[in-house]
Design a protein around this motif. Structure first.
Motif, mmCIF file in Angstrom:
data_model
loop_
_atom_site.group_PDB
_atom_site.id
_atom_site.type_symbol
_atom_site.label_atom_id
_atom_site.label_comp_id
_atom_site.label_asym_id
_atom_site.label_seq_id
_atom_site.Cartn_x
_atom_site.Cartn_y
_atom_site.Cartn_z
ATOM 1 N N LEU A 49 -1.947 -7.545 3.371
ATOM 2 C CA LEU A 49 -2.788 -6.289 3.155
ATOM 3 C C LEU A 49 -3.121 -5.484 4.143
ATOM 4 O O LEU A 49 -3.987 -4.592 3.920
ATOM 5 N N HIS A 50 -2.542 -5.721 5.341
ATOM 6 C CA HIS A 50 -3.013 -5.061 6.535
ATOM 7 C C HIS A 50 -2.618 -3.671 6.542
ATOM 8 O O HIS A 50 -3.183 -2.793 7.316
ATOM 9 N N ALA A 51 -1.754 -3.356 5.909
ATOM 10 C CA ALA A 51 -1.354 -1.751 5.661
ATOM 11 C C ALA A 51 -2.280 -1.047 4.939
ATOM 12 O O ALA A 51 -2.227 0.241 4.882
ATOM 13 N N SER A 52 -3.246 -1.567 4.259
ATOM 14 C CA SER A 52 -4.284 -1.047 3.421
ATOM 15 C C SER A 52 -5.182 -0.282 4.434
ATOM 16 O O SER A 52 -5.942 -1.136 4.879
ATOM 17 N N VAL A 53 -5.338 1.107 4.151
ATOM 18 C CA VAL A 53 -6.405 1.846 4.970
ATOM 19 C C VAL A 53 -6.882 2.891 3.871
ATOM 20 O O VAL A 53 -6.318 3.730 3.249
ATOM 21 N N PRO A 54 -8.194 2.799 3.326
ATOM 22 C CA PRO A 54 -8.846 3.391 2.338
ATOM 23 C C PRO A 54 -8.871 4.938 2.860
ATOM 24 O O PRO A 54 -8.989 5.282 4.193
ATOM 25 N N ASN A 55 -8.838 5.838 1.986
ATOM 26 C CA ASN A 55 -9.044 7.401 2.293
ATOM 27 C C ASN A 55 -9.911 7.945 1.209
ATOM 28 O O ASN A 55 -10.485 7.062 0.140
ATOM 29 N N PRO A 56 -10.278 9.223 1.337
ATOM 30 C CA PRO A 56 -11.229 9.942 0.340
ATOM 31 C C PRO A 56 -10.810 9.779 -1.149
ATOM 32 O O PRO A 56 -11.711 9.704 -2.086
ATOM 33 N N GLN A 57 -9.292 9.841 -1.359
ATOM 34 C CA GLN A 57 -8.957 9.736 -2.665
ATOM 35 C C GLN A 57 -8.698 8.122 -3.381
ATOM 36 O O GLN A 57 -8.201 7.850 -4.369
ATOM 37 N N SER A 58 -9.211 7.156 -2.464
ATOM 38 C CA SER A 58 -8.643 5.962 -2.775
ATOM 39 C C SER A 58 -9.303 5.386 -4.174
ATOM 40 O O SER A 58 -8.732 4.931 -4.972
ATOM 41 N N THR A 59 -10.700 5.755 -4.398
ATOM 42 C CA THR A 59 -11.406 5.235 -5.644
ATOM 43 C C THR A 59 -10.538 5.955 -6.943
ATOM 44 O O THR A 59 -10.531 5.077 -7.909
ATOM 45 N N GLU A 60 -10.454 7.112 -6.716
ATOM 46 C CA GLU A 60 -9.722 7.857 -8.001
ATOM 47 C C GLU A 60 -8.262 7.293 -8.196
ATOM 48 O O GLU A 60 -8.140 6.735 -9.448
ATOM 49 N N ARG A 61 -7.630 7.093 -7.300
ATOM 50 C CA ARG A 61 -6.249 6.258 -7.375
ATOM 51 C C ARG A 61 -6.345 4.991 -7.879
ATOM 52 O O ARG A 61 -5.429 4.672 -8.706
ATOM 53 N N LEU A 62 -7.272 4.223 -7.430
ATOM 54 C CA LEU A 62 -7.503 2.715 -7.946
ATOM 55 C C LEU A 62 -7.879 2.544 -9.392
ATOM 56 O O LEU A 62 -7.348 1.990 -10.108
ATOM 57 N N VAL A 63 -8.816 3.578 -9.837
ATOM 58 C CA VAL A 63 -9.280 3.449 -11.073
ATOM 59 C C VAL A 63 -8.025 4.001 -12.211
ATOM 60 O O VAL A 63 -7.859 3.171 -13.111
ATOM 61 N N ALA A 64 -7.275 5.017 -11.780
ATOM 62 C CA ALA A 64 -6.254 5.303 -12.539
ATOM 63 C C ALA A 64 -5.078 3.918 -12.646
ATOM 64 O O ALA A 64 -4.526 3.958 -13.625
ATOM 65 N N LYS A 65 -4.864 3.337 -11.388
ATOM 66 C CA LYS A 65 -3.839 2.262 -11.290
ATOM 67 C C LYS A 65 -4.434 1.111 -12.380
ATOM 68 O O LYS A 65 -3.690 0.681 -13.141
ATOM 69 N N VAL A 66 -5.609 1.016 -12.204
ATOM 70 C CA VAL A 66 -6.088 -0.332 -13.138
ATOM 71 C C VAL A 66 -6.078 0.005 -14.562
ATOM 72 O O VAL A 66 -5.378 -0.644 -15.655
ATOM 73 N N GLN A 67 -6.375 1.371 -14.903
ATOM 74 C CA GLN A 67 -6.318 1.932 -16.137
ATOM 75 C C GLN A 67 -4.714 1.506 -16.784
ATOM 76 O O GLN A 67 -4.436 1.434 -17.798
ATOM 77 N N MET A 68 -3.713 1.876 -15.838
ATOM 78 C CA MET A 68 -2.316 1.858 -16.263
ATOM 79 C C MET A 68 -2.133 0.427 -16.277
ATOM 80 O O MET A 68 -1.047 0.118 -17.195
ATOM 81 N N LEU A 69 -2.314 -0.285 -15.516
ATOM 82 C CA LEU A 69 -2.036 -1.789 -15.631
ATOM 83 C C LEU A 69 -2.692 -2.630 -16.701
ATOM 84 O O LEU A 69 -2.096 -3.384 -17.251
ATOM 85 N N ALA A 70 -3.867 -2.004 -17.086
ATOM 86 C CA ALA A 70 -4.395 -2.779 -18.214
ATOM 87 C C ALA A 70 -4.989 -1.720 -19.344
ATOM 88 O O ALA A 70 -6.244 -1.796 -19.529
ATOM 89 N N PRO A 71 -4.314 -1.170 -20.119
ATOM 90 C CA PRO A 71 -4.554 -0.240 -21.010
ATOM 91 C C PRO A 71 -5.226 -0.491 -22.100
ATOM 92 O O PRO A 71 -5.997 -0.017 -22.820
ATOM 93 N N ASN A 72 -5.055 -2.092 -22.591
ATOM 94 C CA ASN A 72 -5.827 -2.538 -23.622
ATOM 95 C C ASN A 72 -6.652 -3.520 -23.544
ATOM 96 O O ASN A 72 -7.021 -4.674 -24.193
ATOM 97 N N ALA A 73 -7.270 -3.594 -22.094
ATOM 98 C CA ALA A 73 -8.110 -4.808 -21.621
ATOM 99 C C ALA A 73 -9.244 -4.705 -22.392
ATOM 100 O O ALA A 73 -10.016 -3.566 -22.698
ATOM 101 N N ALA A 74 -9.898 -5.794 -22.606
ATOM 102 C CA ALA A 74 -11.284 -5.924 -23.210
ATOM 103 C C ALA A 74 -12.307 -5.526 -21.971
ATOM 104 O O ALA A 74 -13.510 -4.962 -22.405
ATOM 105 N N GLN A 75 -12.097 -5.832 -20.976
ATOM 106 C CA GLN A 75 -13.033 -5.737 -19.913
ATOM 107 C C GLN A 75 -12.101 -5.364 -18.377
ATOM 108 O O GLN A 75 -11.065 -6.273 -18.470
ATOM 109 N N TRP A 76 -12.496 -4.792 -17.496
ATOM 110 C CA TRP A 76 -11.889 -4.524 -16.255
ATOM 111 C C TRP A 76 -12.565 -4.441 -15.225
ATOM 112 O O TRP A 76 -13.810 -3.838 -15.473
ATOM 113 N N THR A 77 -12.612 -4.982 -14.084
ATOM 114 C CA THR A 77 -13.431 -4.851 -12.750
ATOM 115 C C THR A 77 -12.502 -4.494 -11.629
ATOM 116 O O THR A 77 -11.484 -5.108 -11.389
#
Length: 537
Positions: A49-77
């Motif tokens: 995990l040590h290569a992980s460095v947040p940047n100003p676009q991190s939240t937007e990218r992370l939300v898009a990734k979760v929606q892609m990983l769990a398109p039919n989820a009942a709930q995601w966090t």
């Protein structure tokens, strides 16, 4: 039969209460001190995990990734990167799956690229935290009873120590180096007084956290042993909220509703919360009744322990929704929450946690100096006898094997994390087994060596192991000290610098011990009577 006075009785109580459970209290205090940074230790023990460095676009990218990983989820966090962990964590639940705190699907995400990352299996700092109050490998209730009794003894030792040393604050400013027993006594007094408020608070609050187990009679009597009914009625810890919802079948008659833009919601939350947003949760994503919940990062309330403010929004149009009312907290529960929050220190930022960490180190040193003082104080009696009693030898062995041995075992735990193959089965269990195997060896080692040689060898080994850990990290591209300093990764740099500082302190202690030569005891001169031998003749 000699009757002891009040101070003498407290001195006897302080000596024997501190000795009989001193080794256990040392282990509890040391691992509890390390637990102030348990999440940072866990992150350090996951180099992937040590290569992980947040940047100003991190939240937007992370939300898009979760929606892609769990398109039919009942709930995601989505748990965002923060002060304790530079990576993100996504969790989601399938349709029909109960929504619980630990369950569903979970995956770590790189904060920069939002790509999934698979860290090595490890218990990290949580093992040290759990060992601190549950030990390991024994029934949980029994372990907590043992820790509770030891904590009571610690409180008794603190109070009796204050009573015994009636000039304790005056003696705090007295230090007599190279004076053997007096030097150890001065060091014990200094470490006791320097963080005395912390020692009292952390011990008393530790008892409060265990009080419903240690003293259950009032709840048992009033609520007929139904402790959950007591918690529900009092609104205290353990109170059940609404039952965990189950993710129902999707309504196929409803049109798919895209999730609203999160940027304005996050901006509103960050304006309200100086520490920022800790996590984003979406219930029923893709449906017209979707709800977005943002949680504040690190709520700083001492009274409402472990809570943080939440904001709820309509998942389709982004309108702010009303939040459930906060339940009233009684004065009794408020006081309980204050003490337990101070013990757990989860509300605090880095400066206060470093203050608690240093105070914990001082408290650990207080226990160590007390254990060593017991041995040093009895050396004249042993020299007079010309032999070492069995009990004294047992204390010597346990002092070395527990004090220095636990440091060696902790270093071995970190080394096992680095050296064990990533794909080995039961990897986290083998890390813990390495800890206990090395500690057992360190307990046997003093039986085979002289007292001074055993101290020297284990201190040197501990110093070498701690110092070599940051050097070994050079082989890990994103984990070594130079890389973490360059990237501003203070989570990693702080751990490596602490390891190097610990190594330096242990090496200095070993060097001082190697140079120590016991001074011969001077014969006490007879008092001068004022009459010379000539005049007496």
């Amino acid at each position: 039969m000699k009757v002891l006075g009040f101070r003498q009785a407290n001195a006897w109580l302080h000596t024997w209460a501190g000795l009989l459970l001193g080794w256990l209290l040392y282990a509890v205090f040391l691992t509890g001190t390390l637990s102030f940074f348990q999440e940072e230790i866990t992150f350090w023990m996951k180099p992937e995990l040590h290569a992980s460095v947040p940047n100003p676009q991190s939240t937007e990218r992370l939300v898009a990734k979760v929606q892609m990983l769990a398109p039919n989820a009942a709930q995601w966090t989505l748990t965002l990167p923060g002060d304790h962990n530079a990576a993100a964590q996504a969790q989601w639940f399938d349709i029909g799956q109960p929504i619980v705190k630990r369950g569903g699907h979970s995956i770590a995400l790189d904060a920069g690229s939002a790509e999934p990352v698979t860290p090595r299996q490890t218990r990290g700092g949580s093992f040290l935290y759990r060992f601190h109050f549950e030990l390991y490998g024994m029934p949980r209730v029994l372990a907590r009873w043992i820790i509770g009794i030891a904590t009571m003894v610690m409180l008794v030792a603190i109070v009796s120590g204050v009573i015994t040393h009636k000039k304790i604050f005056k003696e705090f400013f007295t230090f007599r180096p190279r004076k053997g027993q007096r030097s150890w006594l001065d060091a014990h007094n200094a470490t006791a007084v320097l963080a005395l408020p912390f020692h009292l608070m952390i011990t008393y609050s530790g008892l409060l956290l265990l009080m419903f187990m240690l003293m259950p009679w009032a709840v048992t009597s009033a609520y007929r042993a139904d402790t959950q009914a007591f918690f529900n009625e009092s609104g205290g810890r353990g109170a059940r909220g609404a039952p965990a919802p189950a993710a129902g079948e999707p309504n196929t008659h409803m049109p798919h509703s895209p999730l609203t833009d999160l940027a304005p919601l996050l901006a509103h939350a960050e304006q309200r919360w100086p520490r920022g947003v800790a996590s984003i949760s979406v219930s029923r994503p893709g449906q017209p009744n979707a709800v977005i919940e943002l949680r504040e990062r690190g709520g700083d309330s001492l009274i409402d322990r472990g809570s943080s403010e939440r904001l709820r929004f309509d998942g389709v149009n982004g309108a702010l929704l009303s939040s459930p009312p906060t339940p009233a907290i009684s004065t009794t529960n408020a006081l309980y929450n204050v003490f337990s929050s101070l013990h757990l220190i989860r509300f605090a930022g880095a400066p206060l946690r470093w203050l608690f960490f240093i105070s914990g180190v001082i408290g650990t040193a207080m226990i160590v100096t007390g254990l060593v003082l017991w041995v040093v104080k009895r050396l004249p009696e042993r020299h007079k006898r010309g032999s070492t009693p069995m009990g004294h030898r047992v204390v010597e062995v346990l002092n070395v094997g527990t004090v220095a041995g636990l440091l060696v075992a902790t270093a071995a735990y970190f080394w096992a994390n680095r050296l064990l193959p990533v794909g080995i089965t039961q990897r986290s269990d083998w890390e813990i087994r390495s800890f206990f195997i090395v500690w057992l060896v360190c307990l046997i080692h003093p039986l085979l060596r002289t007292h001074k040689r055993a101290w020297l060898e284990q201190l040197v080994i501990a110093a070498g192991l701690f110092a070599a850990l940051p050097l070994f990290s050079i082989s890990l591209e994103h984990s070594h000290l130079l890389s973490s300093l360059k990237e501003g990764q203070w989570l990693l740099a702080g751990m490596d610098l602490t390891l190097l500082t610990s190594a330096a302190l242990l090496a200095f202690t070993a060097w001082k011990l190697s140079r120590y030569q016991p001074q011969p005891r001077l014969q006490r001169q007879p008092r001068h009577t004022g009459v010379s031998q000539e005049s007496a003749a």
